[in-house]
Design an enzyme around this catalytic site. Sequence first.
Site, PDB file in Angstrom:
ATOM      1  N   LYS A  96       0.813  -1.159  -0.044  1.00  0.00           N
ATOM      2  CA  LYS A  96      -0.144  -0.076  -0.074  1.00  0.00           C
ATOM      3  C   LYS A  96       1.068   1.098  -0.077  1.00  0.00           C
ATOM      4  O   LYS A  96       0.292   2.226  -0.748  1.00  0.00           O
ATOM      5  CB  LYS A  96      -0.843   0.250   1.329  1.00  0.00           C
ATOM      6  CG  LYS A  96      -2.050  -0.834   0.960  1.00  0.00           C
ATOM      7  CD  LYS A  96      -3.145  -0.651   2.127  1.00  0.00           C
ATOM      8  CE  LYS A  96      -4.322  -1.498   1.991  1.00  0.00           C
ATOM      9  NZ  LYS A  96      -5.399  -1.253   3.112  1.00  0.00           N
ATOM     10  N   LYS A 135     -10.001 -10.807 -11.005  1.00  0.00           N
ATOM     11  CA  LYS A 135     -11.313 -10.943  -9.845  1.00  0.00           C
ATOM     12  C   LYS A 135     -12.097  -9.771 -10.143  1.00  0.00           C
ATOM     13  O   LYS A 135     -11.453  -8.568 -10.308  1.00  0.00           O
ATOM     14  CB  LYS A 135     -10.643 -10.988  -8.592  1.00  0.00           C
ATOM     15  CG  LYS A 135     -11.037 -12.138  -7.703  1.00  0.00           C
ATOM     16  CD  LYS A 135     -10.625 -12.387  -6.711  1.00  0.00           C
ATOM     17  CE  LYS A 135     -10.776 -11.115  -5.584  1.00  0.00           C
ATOM     18  NZ  LYS A 135     -10.501 -11.438  -4.072  1.00  0.00           N
ATOM     19  N   LYS A 166     -13.205  -3.468  -6.880  1.00  0.00           N
ATOM     20  CA  LYS A 166     -13.442  -2.218  -6.899  1.00  0.00           C
ATOM     21  C   LYS A 166     -12.217  -1.563  -7.377  1.00  0.00           C
ATOM     22  O   LYS A 166     -12.304  -0.266  -7.918  1.00  0.00           O
ATOM     23  CB  LYS A 166     -14.182  -1.543  -6.088  1.00  0.00           C
ATOM     24  CG  LYS A 166     -13.395  -1.743  -4.523  1.00  0.00           C
ATOM     25  CD  LYS A 166     -14.489  -1.334  -3.474  1.00  0.00           C
ATOM     26  CE  LYS A 166     -13.772  -1.975  -2.179  1.00  0.00           C
ATOM     27  NZ  LYS A 166     -14.406  -2.026  -1.008  1.00  0.00           N
TER      28      LYS A 166
HETATM   29  P1  AMP Z   1     -12.424  -6.567  -0.730  1.00  0.00           P
HETATM   30  O1  AMP Z   1     -13.242  -5.174  -0.158  1.00  0.00           O
HETATM   31  O2  AMP Z   1     -12.140  -6.277  -2.210  1.00  0.00           O
HETATM   32  O3  AMP Z   1     -11.140  -6.988   0.339  1.00  0.00           O
HETATM   33  O4  AMP Z   1     -13.549  -7.541  -0.525  1.00  0.00           O
HETATM   34  C1  AMP Z   1     -14.098  -8.025   0.618  1.00  0.00           C
HETATM   35  C2  AMP Z   1     -14.598  -9.526   0.542  1.00  0.00           C
HETATM   36  O5  AMP Z   1     -15.348  -9.621  -0.845  1.00  0.00           O
HETATM   37  C3  AMP Z   1     -13.199 -10.229   0.214  1.00  0.00           C
HETATM   38  O6  AMP Z   1     -12.723 -10.900   1.254  1.00  0.00           O
HETATM   39  C4  AMP Z   1     -13.827 -11.303  -0.625  1.00  0.00           C
HETATM   40  O7  AMP Z   1     -14.088 -12.612   0.225  1.00  0.00           O
HETATM   41  C5  AMP Z   1     -14.979 -11.140  -1.194  1.00  0.00           C
HETATM   42  N1  AMP Z   1     -14.591 -10.816  -2.478  1.00  0.00           N
HETATM   43  C6  AMP Z   1     -14.164  -9.463  -3.227  1.00  0.00           C
HETATM   44  N2  AMP Z   1     -13.943  -9.604  -4.355  1.00  0.00           N
HETATM   45  C7  AMP Z   1     -14.516 -10.694  -4.999  1.00  0.00           C
HETATM   46  C8  AMP Z   1     -14.637 -11.446  -6.295  1.00  0.00           C
HETATM   47  N3  AMP Z   1     -14.340 -10.844  -7.574  1.00  0.00           N
HETATM   48  N4  AMP Z   1     -15.408 -12.708  -6.138  1.00  0.00           N
HETATM   49  C9  AMP Z   1     -15.602 -13.459  -5.100  1.00  0.00           C
HETATM   50  N5  AMP Z   1     -15.553 -12.951  -3.604  1.00  0.00           N
HETATM   51  C10 AMP Z   1     -15.076 -11.219  -3.734  1.00  0.00           C
HETATM   52  N1  TRP Z   2      -7.584  -5.101   7.343  1.00  0.00           N
HETATM   53  C1  TRP Z   2      -8.915  -5.632   6.926  1.00  0.00           C
HETATM   54  C2  TRP Z   2      -9.039  -5.297   5.279  1.00  0.00           C
HETATM   55  O1  TRP Z   2      -8.353  -4.570   4.830  1.00  0.00           O
HETATM   56  C3  TRP Z   2     -10.319  -5.157   7.524  1.00  0.00           C
HETATM   57  C4  TRP Z   2     -10.333  -5.522   8.901  1.00  0.00           C
HETATM   58  C5  TRP Z   2     -10.132  -4.466   9.918  1.00  0.00           C
HETATM   59  C6  TRP Z   2     -10.351  -6.810   9.734  1.00  0.00           C
HETATM   60  N2  TRP Z   2     -10.223  -5.114  11.172  1.00  0.00           N
HETATM   61  C7  TRP Z   2     -10.404  -6.387  10.849  1.00  0.00           C
HETATM   62  C8  TRP Z   2     -10.728  -8.034   9.186  1.00  0.00           C
HETATM   63  C9  TRP Z   2     -10.592  -7.546  11.854  1.00  0.00           C
HETATM   64  C10 TRP Z   2     -10.964  -9.156  10.001  1.00  0.00           C
HETATM   65  C11 TRP Z   2     -11.093  -8.737  11.465  1.00  0.00           C
HETATM   66  O2  TRP Z   2     -10.039  -5.854   4.562  1.00  0.00           O
END
Ligand code: AMP
Ligand code: TRP
Length: 328
Positions: free
Chosen positions: A111, A194, A197
């Site tokens: 990041k 995948k 966003k």
């Molecule tokens: P993100 O905010 O992109 O980290 O997504 C949150 C959660 O949504 C992730 O931990 C995945 O479990 C699920 N996810 C995100 N994108 C996808 C995708 N294209 N297909 C399936 N699951 C997804």
């Molecule tokens: N760091 C996680 C992410 O970016 C979000 C998150 C914050 C989280 N606190 C958590 C996930 C505690 C599981 C448990 O997606």
Amino acid sequence: MTRVLSCIQPTGDVHLGNYLGALRNWVIGQHEKDAFHGIVDLHALTITDTPGVVGRSSLELAAMLFAVGLDPDVATVFVQSHVTEHSVLGWMMECTVSFGELSRMTQFKDKSAKREHDFVSAGLFTYPALQAADILLYDTDEVPVGEDQRQHVEITRDIALRFNHRFGDVFVLPKAVMPKAGARVMDLQDPTSKMSKSSGSDAGLINMLDEPSVILKKFKRAVTDSDTEVLFDREQKPGISNLLEILSACTGEAPEALAGTYTQYGPLKTDTGEAVIELLRPIQARYHELMTDRGELQSLLRKGAGKARTVAAATLARATTAVGMLPA
Ligand code: AMP
Ligand code: TRP
């Protein structure tokens, strides 16, 4: 009952991949385990620099979580900053983790590298300490996370072990678990990546709030494979397989069986688009209904925060007592 915690940052809109891959399982999971779901707005502050955005996004995300079916009487849905124990324990965790350990977090390296010309906040660096607090406050047994978050659960265990060793047995050691496999939804314009966003084009992404006509158009324009055979084969035919998997997630029929019912791409695209429209229709209706009554939505969140605080306050009290801080 096993306690499970998942948290989601209020950044960006929720898309079909989030729903079919994660949220839908949260809804099922709330009846199987003691489920806590945090909308982690303090985490979003690490990259927030525009006023007024984070609060609105938190409310919209909450509406979406309730709209997809999280039941405020069953699951505990709360906004992180409403439970101030997160910040206090977060600081205690910062003092329990070392600079070296935080420096090894690959997500921070990624990041901060991506933000090369941007402001890199100290919060971006200490973020795993706050995440450790999120997890440990709830005596969490299981944290369902994808690969990218495993390291953060591991460091949470290390922090908990160190704290328990220093000050006595305060924290439950959490375990990272693989989320129950939902569908893996690929970008409609680039079916080898995948749906996400952060990457890809808007044309390849179905937002949960997209209008039916937009959804249908995106599916009609989905990239398919060069020949014309309808087969479920992720390697050879990623475009068609993605459509089949999405359709399967909507209808409950196996993608292989669905493949046998089509001889052309066109009808598959239309049917998948229509199935997604029907899947999202009640969710969109509930979402808009919830958003028209913000008072009610906020009262649901207050209820969630109340339940969360009861657990969090007890854990924080155990931690401060163990350290031997002067009671207020
Ligand atoms: P993100 O905010 O992109 O980290 O997504 C949150 C959660 O949504 C992730 O931990 C995945 O479990 C699920 N996810 C995100 N994108 C996808 C995708 N294209 N297909 C399936 N699951 C997804
Ligand atoms: N760091 C996680 C992410 O970016 C979000 C998150 C914050 C989280 N606190 C958590 C996930 C505690 C599981 C448990 O997606």
